[in-house]
Design a protein around this motif. Structure first.
Motif, PDB file in Angstrom:
ATOM      1  N   ARG A  48      19.968  33.382  80.948  1.00 43.28           N
ATOM      2  CA  ARG A  48      21.137  32.817  80.260  1.00 43.28           C
ATOM      3  C   ARG A  48      21.097  31.300  80.285  1.00 43.28           C
ATOM      4  O   ARG A  48      20.449  30.706  81.133  1.00 43.28           O
ATOM      5  CB  ARG A  48      22.419  33.297  80.911  1.00 43.28           C
ATOM      6  N   THR A  49      21.840  30.703  79.367  1.00 44.98           N
ATOM      7  CA  THR A  49      22.018  29.250  79.390  1.00 44.98           C
ATOM      8  C   THR A  49      23.099  28.926  80.424  1.00 44.98           C
ATOM      9  O   THR A  49      23.841  29.803  80.871  1.00 44.98           O
ATOM     10  CB  THR A  49      22.505  28.711  78.032  1.00 44.98           C
ATOM     11  N   ALA A  50      23.227  27.658  80.749  1.00 45.97           N
ATOM     12  CA  ALA A  50      24.405  27.159  81.451  1.00 45.97           C
ATOM     13  C   ALA A  50      25.507  27.002  80.397  1.00 45.97           C
ATOM     14  O   ALA A  50      25.258  27.084  79.183  1.00 45.97           O
ATOM     15  CB  ALA A  50      24.109  25.817  82.110  1.00 45.97           C
ATOM     16  N   TRP A  51      26.735  26.768  80.840  1.00 44.40           N
ATOM     17  CA  TRP A  51      27.806  26.423  79.906  1.00 44.40           C
ATOM     18  C   TRP A  51      27.384  25.153  79.188  1.00 44.40           C
ATOM     19  O   TRP A  51      26.781  24.250  79.788  1.00 44.40           O
ATOM     20  CB  TRP A  51      29.115  26.174  80.649  1.00 44.40           C
ATOM     21  N   HIS A  52      27.694  25.051  77.899  1.00 42.72           N
ATOM     22  CA  HIS A  52      27.380  23.850  77.142  1.00 42.72           C
ATOM     23  C   HIS A  52      28.181  23.830  75.846  1.00 42.72           C
ATOM     24  O   HIS A  52      28.824  24.816  75.484  1.00 42.72           O
ATOM     25  CB  HIS A  52      25.880  23.763  76.842  1.00 42.72           C
ATOM     26  N   SER A  53      28.145  22.680  75.169  1.00 42.45           N
ATOM     27  CA  SER A  53      28.771  22.539  73.844  1.00 42.45           C
ATOM     28  C   SER A  53      27.880  21.653  72.993  1.00 42.45           C
ATOM     29  O   SER A  53      26.983  20.974  73.508  1.00 42.45           O
ATOM     30  CB  SER A  53      30.180  21.951  73.958  1.00 42.45           C
ATOM     31  N   HIS A  54      28.136  21.674  71.693  1.00 39.72           N
ATOM     32  CA  HIS A  54      27.347  20.877  70.750  1.00 39.72           C
ATOM     33  C   HIS A  54      28.282  19.999  69.927  1.00 39.72           C
ATOM     34  O   HIS A  54      29.325  20.468  69.455  1.00 39.72           O
ATOM     35  CB  HIS A  54      26.551  21.783  69.818  1.00 39.72           C
ATOM     36  N   ALA A  55      27.889  18.754  69.744  1.00 36.04           N
ATOM     37  CA  ALA A  55      28.723  17.781  69.024  1.00 36.04           C
ATOM     38  C   ALA A  55      29.032  18.236  67.603  1.00 36.04           C
ATOM     39  O   ALA A  55      30.126  17.998  67.100  1.00 36.04           O
ATOM     40  CB  ALA A  55      28.038  16.416  68.998  1.00 36.04           C
ATOM     41  N   ARG A  56      28.088  18.890  66.930  1.00 40.08           N
ATOM     42  CA  ARG A  56      28.279  19.307  65.539  1.00 40.08           C
ATOM     43  C   ARG A  56      28.249  20.825  65.372  1.00 40.08           C
ATOM     44  O   ARG A  56      28.070  21.322  64.267  1.00 40.08           O
ATOM     45  CB  ARG A  56      27.222  18.664  64.653  1.00 40.08           C
TER      46      ARG A  56
END
Length: 134
Positions: A48-56
Motif C-alpha cells: 500500500r501507499t502511505a496517506w498522500h494527496s495531489h495538488a491537481r
C-alpha cells in the motif's frame, strides 16, 4: 513524433510505501509547459501507499487485480480491472492491493504549480485504515 525511450522499473521507497511496489514511467513531461505524468504501478499482495494527496488530483485506472482506495472518512472503494477512480485535488487517500493477489494500475497526475507540491506524502496507512475501521 518520437518513440519514447524505455525507462527502468523502479521500486518505490519505503518512506512512502509499505510492501513491494514497482513503478514504470510511461509518459513524462518534455518541456516546462507540460504537466502530465503517467505511470504503471504494480503492488505485491498487501502492499500500500502511505496517506498522500495531489495538488491537481489524480486518475487511477486499474488494469489487473483488485485495488482498494481509502479516504480519511474511512470510505474504502474496491476497484476492478477496467474501472477508473478519480481523487480530487487535496484529498488525502491511499492505494492498496486488495485480497491475496497482485494489483496493477495506471496513475495519471499533473504537476502542481510548484512541482515539489505535486504529491504531499503523509504517515503510513494502518491495518485499521486499510479495513476502513479508522
Amino acid at each position: 513524433m518520437q518513440i519514447e525511450p524505455t525507462r527502468p522499473t523502479v521500486k518505490n521507497p519505503p518512506e512512502q510505501f509499505a510492501g513491494d511496489v514497482w513503478l514504470d514511467a510511461m509518459a513524462v513531461p518534455h518541456t516546462d509547459d507540460q504537466r502530465m505524468t503517467v505511470a504503471l504501478v504494480r503492488f505485491a499482495p498487501g502492499a500500500r501507499t502511505a496517506w498522500h494527496s495531489h495538488a491537481r488530483g489524480q486518475y487511477l485506472r486499474v488494469t489487473s487485480g483488485v485495488a482498494r482506495f481509502g479516504d480519511r472518512a474511512g470510505n474504502i472503494h474496491e476497484v476492478h480491472p477496467g474501472q477508473t477512480i478519480y481523487t480530487p485535488p487535496g484529498e488525502e487517500h491511499f492505494h492498496a492491493a486488495g485480497g491475496d493477489g497482485f494489483m496493477e494500475h495506471i496513475a495519471m497526475i499533473e504537476a502542481g504549480d510548484d512541482p515539489a507540491t505535486t504529491t504531499t506524502w503523509l504517515e503510513h496507512v494502518s491495518d485499521a485504515d486499510l479495513e476502513g475501521r479508522a
